[in-house]
Design a protein around this motif. Structure first.
Motif, short mmCIF file in Angstrom:
data_model
loop_
_atom_site.label_atom_id
_atom_site.label_comp_id
_atom_site.label_asym_id
_atom_site.label_seq_id
_atom_site.Cartn_x
_atom_site.Cartn_y
_atom_site.Cartn_z
N ASN A 85 -2.48 -9.74 16.15
CA ASN A 85 -2.17 -10.83 15.22
C ASN A 85 -1.66 -10.27 13.89
O ASN A 85 -2.20 -9.31 13.34
CB ASN A 85 -3.42 -11.67 14.97
CG ASN A 85 -3.93 -12.32 16.24
OD1 ASN A 85 -3.20 -13.05 16.91
ND2 ASN A 85 -5.17 -12.04 16.61
N LEU A 86 -0.61 -10.88 13.39
CA LEU A 86 0.00 -10.47 12.14
C LEU A 86 -1.02 -10.47 11.01
O LEU A 86 -1.77 -11.43 10.84
CB LEU A 86 1.16 -11.40 11.80
CG LEU A 86 1.98 -11.08 10.55
CD1 LEU A 86 2.66 -9.73 10.67
CD2 LEU A 86 3.01 -12.19 10.30
N GLN A 87 -1.05 -9.37 10.24
CA GLN A 87 -1.97 -9.22 9.12
C GLN A 87 -1.20 -9.18 7.80
O GLN A 87 -0.01 -8.84 7.77
CB GLN A 87 -2.77 -7.92 9.27
CG GLN A 87 -3.57 -7.82 10.56
CD GLN A 87 -4.75 -8.75 10.58
OE1 GLN A 87 -5.65 -8.66 9.74
NE2 GLN A 87 -4.77 -9.66 11.56
N TRP A 88 -1.90 -9.48 6.70
CA TRP A 88 -1.29 -9.37 5.38
C TRP A 88 -2.33 -8.95 4.36
O TRP A 88 -3.54 -9.08 4.60
CB TRP A 88 -0.61 -10.67 4.96
CG TRP A 88 -1.52 -11.86 4.79
CD1 TRP A 88 -2.02 -12.65 5.78
CD2 TRP A 88 -2.02 -12.38 3.56
NE1 TRP A 88 -2.80 -13.64 5.24
CE2 TRP A 88 -2.82 -13.50 3.88
CE3 TRP A 88 -1.87 -12.02 2.23
CZ2 TRP A 88 -3.47 -14.26 2.90
CZ3 TRP A 88 -2.51 -12.78 1.25
CH2 TRP A 88 -3.30 -13.88 1.60
N ALA A 89 -1.85 -8.42 3.23
CA ALA A 89 -2.77 -7.92 2.20
C ALA A 89 -2.18 -8.12 0.82
O ALA A 89 -0.96 -8.01 0.62
CB ALA A 89 -3.04 -6.44 2.43
N ASP A 90 -3.06 -8.43 -0.12
CA ASP A 90 -2.69 -8.47 -1.54
C ASP A 90 -2.80 -7.06 -2.11
O ASP A 90 -3.84 -6.41 -1.98
CB ASP A 90 -3.62 -9.40 -2.31
CG ASP A 90 -3.48 -10.86 -1.91
OD1 ASP A 90 -2.34 -11.36 -1.93
OD2 ASP A 90 -4.49 -11.49 -1.56
N LEU A 91 -1.74 -6.60 -2.77
CA LEU A 91 -1.72 -5.28 -3.39
C LEU A 91 -1.21 -5.39 -4.81
O LEU A 91 -0.71 -6.44 -5.22
CB LEU A 91 -0.82 -4.33 -2.59
CG LEU A 91 -1.20 -4.08 -1.12
CD1 LEU A 91 -0.09 -3.27 -0.43
CD2 LEU A 91 -2.53 -3.36 -1.01
#
Length: 276
Positions: free
Chosen positions: A183-189
């Motif tokens: 599943n596609l993941q995302w992150a705040d950086l």
């Protein structure tokens, strides 16, 4: 596993590795992608359907027995943007569009090497000029498939230092796992200065055409995320694409580096005609 780039400087405290994920398998068998220079977001969040309609997945065939997984972004009806280290020496690429589950896209295309444009300045040792284009058949936009906006061509640009950004991809979710995620993941950086980033990797790799982010709390891009988009949280304009991280691991707090798109807007326009 093959790591595409290894570059050590006496003053560097970490070794830079591109973030592509490699696998060796029989040509006709679908198997999970192993660790390598691509990766997935470590300790990130799972994307919802249509949250990142510009996200592209790339299965890249290097030889009869070798392939790799990378990310990319849709920048026009016929164009995908990704990293040079993903596509260099590629024989063909399967392009996945409109996917949240990695292998369940809305549309997929198979393209050959003649449809790949790798920046001629790409250096596999320093990982500079790490950018490439893939030409695809014209795609129809939908709620799950949309282009990402690039920065406008201008005479000067922000360094973006201190700005909040979002990275996304199907790369490794931790250093302990050995396959890309489903599943596609995302992150705040958060963007850091190149000076701070160069203290880790050295000035030969952290050049002006790179942009770096800090990775607190074990949140980072990782193997399998290479070529994927980095967008401003405020505007969703893409300002970078995933280039490299630290050899020692994705959860140890080392910065991650991205190709800075404002350095390549004229290069992109020269091949695609796309500009803002």
């Amino acid at each position: 596993m093959k790591f595409l780039a290894v570059f050590v400087l006496a003053l560097a405290t970490a070794t830079a590795f591109d973030l592509r994920s490699n696998e060796i398998h029989h040509l006709d068998v679908e198997v999970p992608v192993l660790d390598g220079p691509d990766g997935r977001i470590t300790n990130g969040k799972t994307a919802t359907t249509g949250q990142f309609p510009y996200q592209v997945g790339l299965s890249i065939k290097k030889s009869a027995l070798s392939s790799a997984w990378c990310g990319g972004s849709l920048i026009g009806k016929n164009w995908v943007l990704t990293a040079a280290h993903c596509t260099i020496s590629a024989k063909s690429v399967t392009v996945y569009l409109g996917a949240t589950v990695r292998t369940s896209p809305e549309v997929s295309y198979n393209v050959d090497a003649s449809d790949i444009i790798v920046h001629t300045g790409y250096n596999s040792k320093t990982i500079v000029d790490d950018i490439s284009l893939i030409k695809i058949p014209s795609v129809t936009y939908s709620s799950k498939i949309q282009v990402v906006k690039l920065p406008s061509i201008a005479s000067t640009y922000s360094t973006y230092t201190g700005d909040n950004v979002i990275a996304s991809g199907w790369g490794r979710t931790s250093d302990a796992v050995t396959t890309v995620t489903t599943n596609l993941q995302w992150a705040d950086l958060v963007v850091i200065s190149n000076t701070k980033c160069a203290a880790t990797y050295g000035t030969a790799s952290v050049v002006a055409s790179k942009i770096c982010c800090s990775t607190p709390n074990k949140v980072s891009t990782c193997q399998g995320d290479s070529g994927g988009p980095l967008v401003l949280a405020s505007s969703k304009v893409q300002i970078g694409l995933t280039s490299f991280g630290a050899e020692k691991g994705c959860e140890l707090g080392y910065p991650v580096a991205f190709t800075r798109l404002t350095s390549y807007l004229n290069w992109i326009k020269s091949y695609t005609g796309i500009s803002y």
